[in-house]
Design a protein around this motif. Structure first.
Motif, PDB file in Angstrom:
ATOM      1  N   VAL A 161       0.983  -1.262  -0.058  1.00 44.32           N
ATOM      2  CA  VAL A 161       0.074  -0.082   0.002  1.00 44.32           C
ATOM      3  C   VAL A 161       0.851   1.417   0.063  1.00 44.32           C
ATOM      4  O   VAL A 161       1.757   1.552   0.767  1.00 44.32           O
ATOM      5  N   TYR A 162       0.516   2.085  -0.873  1.00 46.83           N
ATOM      6  CA  TYR A 162       1.492   3.452  -0.889  1.00 46.83           C
ATOM      7  C   TYR A 162       0.110   4.399  -0.335  1.00 46.83           C
ATOM      8  O   TYR A 162      -0.869   4.327  -0.498  1.00 46.83           O
ATOM      9  N   GLY A 163       1.047   5.226   0.495  1.00 43.85           N
ATOM     10  CA  GLY A 163       0.312   6.256   1.140  1.00 43.85           C
ATOM     11  C   GLY A 163       0.392   7.660   0.716  1.00 43.85           C
ATOM     12  O   GLY A 163       1.605   8.177   0.640  1.00 43.85           O
ATOM     13  N   PHE A 164      -0.671   8.532   0.537  1.00 41.41           N
ATOM     14  CA  PHE A 164      -0.540  10.007   0.246  1.00 41.41           C
ATOM     15  C   PHE A 164      -1.138  10.858   0.981  1.00 41.41           C
ATOM     16  O   PHE A 164      -2.450  10.422   1.456  1.00 41.41           O
ATOM     17  N   GLN A 165      -1.047  12.164   1.079  1.00 38.45           N
ATOM     18  CA  GLN A 165      -1.770  12.795   2.025  1.00 38.45           C
ATOM     19  C   GLN A 165      -1.573  14.353   1.469  1.00 38.45           C
ATOM     20  O   GLN A 165      -0.581  14.819   1.095  1.00 38.45           O
ATOM     21  N   THR A 166      -2.938  14.979   1.916  1.00 34.83           N
ATOM     22  CA  THR A 166      -2.856  16.588   1.607  1.00 34.83           C
ATOM     23  C   THR A 166      -3.916  17.245   2.358  1.00 34.83           C
ATOM     24  O   THR A 166      -4.558  16.601   3.065  1.00 34.83           O
ATOM     25  N   SER A 167      -3.927  18.519   2.602  1.00 38.45           N
ATOM     26  CA  SER A 167      -4.912  19.002   3.303  1.00 38.45           C
ATOM     27  C   SER A 167      -5.772  20.222   2.488  1.00 38.45           C
ATOM     28  O   SER A 167      -4.863  20.861   1.569  1.00 38.45           O
ATOM     29  N   PRO A 168      -6.699  20.320   2.890  1.00 37.97           N
ATOM     30  CA  PRO A 168      -7.452  19.938   3.980  1.00 37.97           C
ATOM     31  C   PRO A 168      -8.077  18.474   3.515  1.00 37.97           C
ATOM     32  O   PRO A 168      -8.124  17.975   2.643  1.00 37.97           O
ATOM     33  N   LEU A 169      -8.899  17.911   4.540  1.00 33.82           N
ATOM     34  CA  LEU A 169      -9.131  16.745   4.381  1.00 33.82           C
ATOM     35  C   LEU A 169     -10.343  16.470   3.244  1.00 33.82           C
ATOM     36  O   LEU A 169     -10.261  15.571   2.476  1.00 33.82           O
ATOM     37  N   GLU A 170     -11.170  17.508   3.116  1.00 32.45           N
ATOM     38  CA  GLU A 170     -12.221  17.637   2.115  1.00 32.45           C
ATOM     39  C   GLU A 170     -11.437  17.265   0.755  1.00 32.45           C
ATOM     40  O   GLU A 170     -11.778  16.821  -0.367  1.00 32.45           O
ATOM     41  N   GLU A 171     -10.432  18.230   0.538  1.00 27.81           N
ATOM     42  CA  GLU A 171      -9.692  18.218  -0.707  1.00 27.81           C
ATOM     43  C   GLU A 171      -9.024  17.011  -0.846  1.00 27.81           C
ATOM     44  O   GLU A 171      -9.165  16.402  -2.425  1.00 27.81           O
ATOM     45  N   LEU A 172      -8.595  16.154   0.006  1.00 27.15           N
ATOM     46  CA  LEU A 172      -7.991  14.617  -0.401  1.00 27.15           C
ATOM     47  C   LEU A 172      -9.250  13.664  -0.818  1.00 27.15           C
ATOM     48  O   LEU A 172      -8.902  13.159  -1.757  1.00 27.15           O
ATOM     49  N   LYS A 173     -10.455  13.879  -0.040  1.00 29.20           N
ATOM     50  CA  LYS A 173     -11.381  12.982  -0.414  1.00 29.20           C
ATOM     51  C   LYS A 173     -11.896  13.609  -1.684  1.00 29.20           C
ATOM     52  O   LYS A 173     -12.187  12.497  -2.593  1.00 29.20           O
ATOM     53  N   LYS A 174     -11.712  14.695  -2.346  1.00 34.77           N
ATOM     54  CA  LYS A 174     -12.299  15.002  -3.619  1.00 34.77           C
ATOM     55  C   LYS A 174     -11.379  14.370  -4.623  1.00 34.77           C
ATOM     56  O   LYS A 174     -11.582  13.857  -5.730  1.00 34.77           O
ATOM     57  N   ILE A 175      -9.975  14.735  -4.161  1.00 38.04           N
ATOM     58  CA  ILE A 175      -8.901  14.112  -5.164  1.00 38.04           C
ATOM     59  C   ILE A 175      -9.198  12.581  -5.467  1.00 38.04           C
ATOM     60  O   ILE A 175      -9.002  12.125  -6.489  1.00 38.04           O
ATOM     61  N   THR A 176      -9.272  11.809  -4.206  1.00 36.22           N
ATOM     62  CA  THR A 176      -9.430  10.306  -4.351  1.00 36.22           C
ATOM     63  C   THR A 176     -10.720  10.054  -4.912  1.00 36.22           C
ATOM     64  O   THR A 176     -10.720   9.092  -5.956  1.00 36.22           O
ATOM     65  N   ASP A 177     -11.861  10.633  -4.964  1.00 39.78           N
ATOM     66  CA  ASP A 177     -12.982  10.351  -5.638  1.00 39.78           C
ATOM     67  C   ASP A 177     -12.831  10.591  -7.320  1.00 39.78           C
ATOM     68  O   ASP A 177     -13.082   9.977  -8.178  1.00 39.78           O
ATOM     69  N   GLU A 178     -11.930  11.805  -7.599  1.00 38.44           N
ATOM     70  CA  GLU A 178     -11.805  12.070  -8.888  1.00 38.44           C
ATOM     71  C   GLU A 178     -10.827  11.000  -9.538  1.00 38.44           C
ATOM     72  O   GLU A 178     -11.234  10.598 -10.905  1.00 38.44           O
ATOM     73  N   ILE A 179      -9.865  10.486  -8.802  1.00 39.59           N
ATOM     74  CA  ILE A 179      -9.165   9.459  -9.303  1.00 39.59           C
ATOM     75  C   ILE A 179      -9.918   8.293  -9.687  1.00 39.59           C
ATOM     76  O   ILE A 179      -9.517   7.522 -10.747  1.00 39.59           O
ATOM     77  N   ASN A 180     -10.828   7.739  -8.653  1.00 38.69           N
ATOM     78  CA  ASN A 180     -11.613   6.609  -8.850  1.00 38.69           C
ATOM     79  C   ASN A 180     -12.391   6.753 -10.053  1.00 38.69           C
ATOM     80  O   ASN A 180     -12.506   5.280 -10.830  1.00 38.69           O
ATOM     81  N   ILE A 181     -13.136   7.818 -10.290  1.00 32.53           N
ATOM     82  CA  ILE A 181     -13.555   7.966 -11.708  1.00 32.53           C
ATOM     83  C   ILE A 181     -12.838   7.727 -12.835  1.00 32.53           C
ATOM     84  O   ILE A 181     -13.379   7.152 -13.796  1.00 32.53           O
ATOM     85  N   LEU A 182     -11.730   8.306 -12.729  1.00 31.61           N
ATOM     86  CA  LEU A 182     -10.936   8.244 -13.864  1.00 31.61           C
ATOM     87  C   LEU A 182     -10.317   6.830 -14.016  1.00 31.61           C
ATOM     88  O   LEU A 182     -10.276   6.226 -15.340  1.00 31.61           O
ATOM     89  N   MET A 183     -10.186   6.116 -13.162  1.00 23.88           N
ATOM     90  CA  MET A 183      -9.616   4.740 -13.205  1.00 23.88           C
ATOM     91  C   MET A 183     -10.600   3.772 -13.665  1.00 23.88           C
ATOM     92  O   MET A 183     -10.393   3.020 -14.441  1.00 23.88           O
ATOM     93  N   ASN A 184     -11.941   4.035 -13.134  1.00 24.83           N
ATOM     94  CA  ASN A 184     -13.001   3.231 -13.549  1.00 24.83           C
ATOM     95  C   ASN A 184     -13.319   3.344 -15.297  1.00 24.83           C
ATOM     96  O   ASN A 184     -13.828   2.682 -15.913  1.00 24.83           O
ATOM     97  N   ALA A 185     -13.239   4.702 -15.816  1.00 26.67           N
ATOM     98  CA  ALA A 185     -13.514   4.989 -17.057  1.00 26.67           C
ATOM     99  C   ALA A 185     -12.281   4.344 -18.051  1.00 26.67           C
ATOM    100  O   ALA A 185     -12.590   3.785 -19.012  1.00 26.67           O
ATOM    101  N   TYR A 186     -11.003   4.408 -17.271  1.00 25.58           N
ATOM    102  CA  TYR A 186      -9.864   3.826 -17.977  1.00 25.58           C
ATOM    103  C   TYR A 186     -10.179   2.434 -18.246  1.00 25.58           C
ATOM    104  O   TYR A 186      -9.821   1.938 -19.221  1.00 25.58           O
ATOM    105  N   LEU A 187     -10.612   1.802 -17.208  1.00 21.21           N
ATOM    106  CA  LEU A 187     -10.640   0.180 -17.172  1.00 21.21           C
ATOM    107  C   LEU A 187     -11.609  -0.443 -18.205  1.00 21.21           C
ATOM    108  O   LEU A 187     -11.595  -1.580 -18.540  1.00 21.21           O
ATOM    109  N   VAL A 188     -12.669   0.651 -18.619  1.00 20.39           N
ATOM    110  CA  VAL A 188     -13.424   0.095 -19.874  1.00 20.39           C
ATOM    111  C   VAL A 188     -12.663  -0.154 -20.901  1.00 20.39           C
ATOM    112  O   VAL A 188     -13.038  -1.062 -21.738  1.00 20.39           O
ATOM    113  N   ASN A 189     -11.713   0.545 -21.047  1.00 21.43           N
ATOM    114  CA  ASN A 189     -10.684   0.327 -22.513  1.00 21.43           C
ATOM    115  C   ASN A 189      -9.655   0.608 -22.032  1.00 21.43           C
ATOM    116  O   ASN A 189      -8.988   1.876 -22.704  1.00 21.43           O
ATOM    117  N   PRO A 190      -8.759  -0.083 -21.492  1.00 19.82           N
ATOM    118  CA  PRO A 190      -7.346   0.084 -21.217  1.00 19.82           C
ATOM    119  C   PRO A 190      -6.560   0.434 -22.141  1.00 19.82           C
ATOM    120  O   PRO A 190      -6.804  -0.355 -23.193  1.00 19.82           O
TER     121      PRO A 190
END
Length: 342
Positions: A233-262
Motif C-alpha cells: 500500500v502506498y500512502g499519500f496525504q494533503t490538506s484539507p481533508l475535504e480536498e483529499l477526499k475530492k481528489i480520491t473520488d476524482e481518481i476513482n472516476i478516472l480509473m473506472n473510465a480507463y478500465l472500460v478500455n485500457p
C-alpha cells in the motif's frame, strides 16, 4: 501477477475456453496467419491459425478451436528463427522458436511452408514484443523513473494530463516527503519537490483499491497496489481533508473510465508497431488423469517444456553416485533431482 482481471499478456494458457480467446478490453488483433503448424503437439502435422494481438500470440487448430494455445508477451523471453530443407515436406521449412522466460522454459515451434507467411509472422511477433517490452510504464509500477525532463512532466503517447496537485505528501517512509501529484487518464504520478528522480508512477492497471483511511500520519489516501513483487500500500496525504477526499473520488472516476478500455501502450501504424517508447508431484492413476483437468494442463506443459535450446550438451563426466560416465548436467540439476522426477 495479473491485476483487475488482466491475464492475457502475463500467462501461458493451454486449451483455454473459447470465450478466453476473445479480445479483452484494450486488446486488439494486429495480424492473422493461416496454415501454421504447432510442432510441439503430438500430432505435428495438424495445421492451425495464428492470431497476433497487442498482448499475446494465439494458436488454434483450424478444425477444432478447443485445441489452442495462448502465450502472453510478458512470458516470452526471445524469438529465434530457423530455415532448413525438409524431405518430409518436400520443400523448405520455416520455424519460429518462441522461448518463454518462466522458471522452466517452454519452447514453442511455429512452422510455415510459405516464406512470405513466415516473414510476415516473424516481423509481427518481434515488433510487437519489442514494443511491449519498451512500454512497461503503461502497465507496471515504476519507482524513481525519469518522469520530469527540463522541469516538464513527460506525457506518454495517448496520455492526457488531467490535473496537477501541489503540496502532496508521500508517506512511504517514517518521514513524509513533499511533492506534486500528477493525475492523468492512464496513471497517477508522484514526484518529490527536492529530487525529480524520487518518483512513483502508478498505472490504474496496477491499483486494486484507492480509499481514504486513517494512518499514523492521520487521514491519508491509501493506494493498494498489485505489483509483480507482491502487494503493498502506498500512502499519500494533503490538506484539507475535504480536498483529499475530492481528489480520491476524482481518481476513482478516472480509473473506472480507463478500465472500460485500457491503454496498454502498444500502438500500431500501417500494420506495424509504432516507434518504441522511452523506456511436489503426487502419483495419479490413469482413470484420475482422464477426469482431472489439472493433470491435462500439467501434461501439456510437460509436452512443451524443453531445455535443449538453452543447454548445450557438455563433455562426458564421471558420476560417483552412479559409477559411470554421464553427460554434463545442466546448471542447477543433480542426479537426485532427476530421480525425484521419475
Amino acid at each position: 501477477m495479473s491485476s483487475r482481471g488482466r491475464w492475457n499478456d502475463v500467462t501461458i494458457g493451454f486449451h483455454i475456453e473459447k470465450r478466453h480467446l476473445d479480445m479483452n478490453p484494450g486488446e486488439f488483433v494486429i495480424g492473422e496467419f493461416s496454415n501454421i503448424t504447432n510442432q510441439r503437439r503430438i500430432r505435428s502435422d495438424v495445421k492451425g491459425n495464428i492470431i497476433v494481438t497487442n498482448l499475446r500470440i494465439i494458436w488454434h487448430e483450424q478444425n477444432d478451436i478447443k485445441v489452442n494455445l495462448s502465450i502472453g508477451f510478458d512470458c516470452i523471453r526471445e524469438f529465434r528463427k530457423d530455415i532448413q530443407r525438409s524431405r518430409l515436406h518436400n520443400g523448405t521449412l520455416f520455424t519460429i522458436h518462441v522461448i518463454s522466460q518462466t522458471v522452466f522454459p517452454y519452447i514453442f515451434l511455429l512452422q510455415a511452408l510459405e516464406e512470405r507467411t513466415f516473414t510476415d509472422l516473424y516481423q509481427a511477433v518481434t515488433n510487437i514484443h519489442r514494443a511491449y517490452r519498451t512500454s512497461k510504464i503503461y502497465r507496471t509500477l515504476v519507482l524513481r523513473g525519469l518522469v520530469i525532463k527540463d522541469g516538464e512532466f513527460q506525457i506518454l503517447q495517448n496520455e492526457h494530463l488531467i490535473r496537477t496537485v501541489d503540496g502532496f505528501w508521500n508517506l512511504s517512509g517514517d518521514m513524509g516527503n513533499l511533492g506534486k501529484l500528477y493525475i492523468t487518464n492512464i496513471r497517477i504520478v508522484w514526484v518529490s519537490n527536492i529530487n525529480d528522480h524520487h518518483s512513483a508512477s502508478i498505472p490504474y492497471l496496477q491499483i486494486k483499491r484507492l480509499i481514504v483511511r486513517n494512518s499514523k500520519f492521520g487521514s491519508a489516501m491509501a493506494v493498494d497496489i498489485n505489483w509483480s513483487r507482491g502487494n503493498f500500500v502506498y500512502g499519500f496525504q494533503t490538506s484539507p481533508l475535504e480536498e483529499l477526499k475530492k481528489i480520491t473520488d476524482e481518481i476513482n472516476i478516472l480509473m473506472n473510465a480507463y478500465l472500460v478500455n485500457p491503454i496498454y501502450g502498444i500502438f500500431v501504424e500501417g500494420g506495424l508497431c509504432a516507434e518504441e517508447h522511452n523506456e511436489v508431484i503426487e502419483s495419479t492413476s490413469e482413470e484420475d488423469a482422464e477426469n482431472d483437468p489439472t493433470f491435462e494442463q500439467a501434461a501439456l506443459e510437460e509436452c512443451y517444456w524443453d531445455n535443449k535450446l538453452l543447454h548445450e550438451p557438455g563433455p562426458p563426466t564421471y558420476s560417483h553416485e552412479l559409477g559411470l560416465a554421464i553427460e554434463t548436467l545442466p546448471k542447477g540439476k543433480t542426479i537426485q533431482s532427476l530421480w525425484n522426477v521419475l
